[in-house]
Design an enzyme around this catalytic site. Structure first.
Site, PDB file in Angstrom:
ATOM      1  N   HIS A   3       4.443   4.815  -5.859  1.00  0.00           N
ATOM      2  CA  HIS A   3       3.279   3.934  -5.735  1.00  0.00           C
ATOM      3  C   HIS A   3       3.602   2.775  -6.829  1.00  0.00           C
ATOM      4  O   HIS A   3       3.028   2.626  -7.809  1.00  0.00           O
ATOM      5  CB  HIS A   3       2.091   4.722  -6.171  1.00  0.00           C
ATOM      6  CG  HIS A   3       0.926   3.741  -5.842  1.00  0.00           C
ATOM      7  ND1 HIS A   3      -0.445   4.671  -5.818  1.00  0.00           N
ATOM      8  CD2 HIS A   3       0.457   2.611  -5.976  1.00  0.00           C
ATOM      9  CE1 HIS A   3      -1.476   3.662  -5.367  1.00  0.00           C
ATOM     10  NE2 HIS A   3      -0.855   2.556  -5.496  1.00  0.00           N
ATOM     11  N   GLU A  18      -1.112  12.163  -5.030  1.00  0.00           N
ATOM     12  CA  GLU A  18      -0.244  11.726  -5.943  1.00  0.00           C
ATOM     13  C   GLU A  18      -0.476  12.282  -7.447  1.00  0.00           C
ATOM     14  O   GLU A  18      -1.641  12.310  -7.777  1.00  0.00           O
ATOM     15  CB  GLU A  18      -0.450  10.058  -5.914  1.00  0.00           C
ATOM     16  CG  GLU A  18      -0.242   9.365  -4.773  1.00  0.00           C
ATOM     17  CD  GLU A  18      -0.415   7.901  -4.750  1.00  0.00           C
ATOM     18  OE1 GLU A  18      -0.762   7.298  -5.874  1.00  0.00           O
ATOM     19  OE2 GLU A  18      -0.215   7.475  -3.615  1.00  0.00           O
ATOM     20  N   ARG A  34      -2.950   2.941   0.636  1.00  0.00           N
ATOM     21  CA  ARG A  34      -3.357   4.042   0.079  1.00  0.00           C
ATOM     22  C   ARG A  34      -2.889   5.323   1.039  1.00  0.00           C
ATOM     23  O   ARG A  34      -3.135   5.282   2.250  1.00  0.00           O
ATOM     24  CB  ARG A  34      -4.892   4.264  -0.314  1.00  0.00           C
ATOM     25  CG  ARG A  34      -5.467   3.143  -1.047  1.00  0.00           C
ATOM     26  CD  ARG A  34      -4.742   3.786  -2.619  1.00  0.00           C
ATOM     27  NE  ARG A  34      -5.462   2.927  -3.572  1.00  0.00           N
ATOM     28  CZ  ARG A  34      -4.739   1.836  -4.315  1.00  0.00           C
ATOM     29  NH1 ARG A  34      -3.601   1.579  -3.840  1.00  0.00           N
ATOM     30  NH2 ARG A  34      -5.286   1.113  -5.274  1.00  0.00           N
TER      31      ARG A  34
HETATM   32  C1  DGY Z   1      -3.465  -1.658  -6.738  1.00  0.00           C
HETATM   33  O1  DGY Z   1      -3.726  -2.518  -7.574  1.00  0.00           O
HETATM   34  O2  DGY Z   1      -4.277  -0.996  -5.924  1.00  0.00           O
HETATM   35  C2  DGY Z   1      -2.108  -0.995  -6.638  1.00  0.00           C
HETATM   36  O3  DGY Z   1      -2.012  -0.107  -5.692  1.00  0.00           O
HETATM   37  C3  DGY Z   1      -1.549  -0.205  -8.103  1.00  0.00           C
HETATM   38  O4  DGY Z   1      -2.689   0.699  -8.142  1.00  0.00           O
END
Ligand code: DGY
Length: 328
Positions: free
Chosen positions: A286, A267, A238
């Site tokens: 992402h 984002e 993240r």
């Molecule tokens: C997750 O599944 O956490 C991926 O990063 C997609 O958001």
């Protein structure tokens, strides 16, 4: 009367269609959850929410007195305020497991793209800059094979990245995580390191931890200064696990060589973010889990979690068991 459900941002169509047959579902995309009257109206009567990413906080929950379950179409659930949900006995679920290999493929792809400068050289060819038959140093990249891969976060996805590095590219694997992982040490010959030692020894540093209060801002100025000046930094976790301004400065000052990023502090990433003008930065929006097959599997699993919660059963991927009351 059908139970009301809110769906938002990403639920694959076949799953949405199936849910619509059984429930009164309203789908919202990029909704302003604080101010959209249609969203707030439907939410106030809904028993379930399914979707991707939207922050679920006290203010939103105050508008949802009938809510029983929030089913995330993602493995990460840092968007959920579990403390507030527990107070209200609202269950939260995620979609672990099924996206592991897909995210690992993406992270490794971004790593390879950064090391071998693939997006930059793609432009080089398409822009007609490939003039001489023999290319020179201006197109050289960095080896991946036989280098040291340092993985921060050795959960399911971390292990799948280690597998690719160890068996596919003959890399030496180092890792740092909250707990030692004897299975990874045995299978991938992975060496556990304290964070600083991992940063100092690795050619590739891959960030793949969940975002928690402990990991927020885990990699900043001090950590970039520990890395080799030739290091390639990859973030598939993240954005907020990294202090983005410190990453920008580390790249500008040559403290690290380059970065491959799938996630950002904000984002969608702002168009004036300096990272977007750096040649030695590879960016993706992402897309870790975003393949046709895996998005569908994630939506299906999220749908199963949602329906179990609505039936009063314990959902298969409950992240806050505190909120489950068997007798309700
Ligand atoms: C997750 O599944 O956490 C991926 O990063 C997609 O958001």
């Amino acid at each position: 009367m059908k139970k009301k459900i809110v769906a938002y941002n990403r639920v694959e169509q076949p799953v949405l269609d199936d849910l619509k047959e059984k429930y009164d579902v309203r789908f919202f995309k990029n909704v302003d959850t604080k101010n959209d009257p249609e969203f707030l109206g439907h939410l106030s009567e809904s028993e379930g929410i399914i979707g991707l990413g939207t922050p679920i906080d006290a203010e939103l929950l105050d508008n949802a007195p009938n809510l029983k379950i929030i089913s995330n179409v993602s493995v990460g659930y840092n968007n959920l305020d579990l403390g507030e949900m527990n107070k209200r006995n609202i269950m939260g679920t995620n979609t672990p497991g099924i996206l592991t290999d897909t995210v690992a493929d993406a992270v490794f792809g971004i790593l390879a793209a950064t090391a071998r400068r693939i997006p930059e050289l793609d432009h080089f060819v398409k822009n007609g800059e490939w003039q001489a038959e023999a290319i020179g140093e201006e197109c050289y990249g960095i080896n991946i094979h036989h280098k040291t891969l340092g993985i921060i976060g050795m959960g399911r996805i971390g292990k799948a990245i280690a597998q690719r590095g160890h068996f596919g590219f003959d890399m030496d694997i180092l890792y740092h995580s909250r707990n030692r992982k004897p299975d990874a040490e045995k299978t991938f010959d992975a060496g556990y390191r304290e964070l600083d030692a991992l940063l100092e020894e690795s050619d590739y540093v891959v960030m793949i931890t969940p975002l928690t209060p402990e990991t927020e801002g885990m990699i900043g100025k001090r950590e970039f200064q520990k890395m080799k000046s030739s290091a390639i930094f990859i973030n598939g976790s993240r954005g907020k696990t990294v202090v983005e301004q410190d990453l920008i400065e580390a790249l500008e000052n040559g403290e690290i060589a380059s970065a491959g990023l799938d996630v950002y502090e904000q984002e969608p990433v702002a168009s004036d973010n300096p990272l977007l003008t750096m040649k030695n930065v590879v960016t993706t929006p992402h897309i870790g889990s975003s393949t046709h097959e895996t998005e569908l599997s994630m939506s299906k699993l999220a749908g199963e979690n949602l329906e179990a919660g609505l039936r009063g059963e314990r959902p298969p991927n409950l992240v806050n068991p505190e909120a489950f009351n068997e007798n309700e």
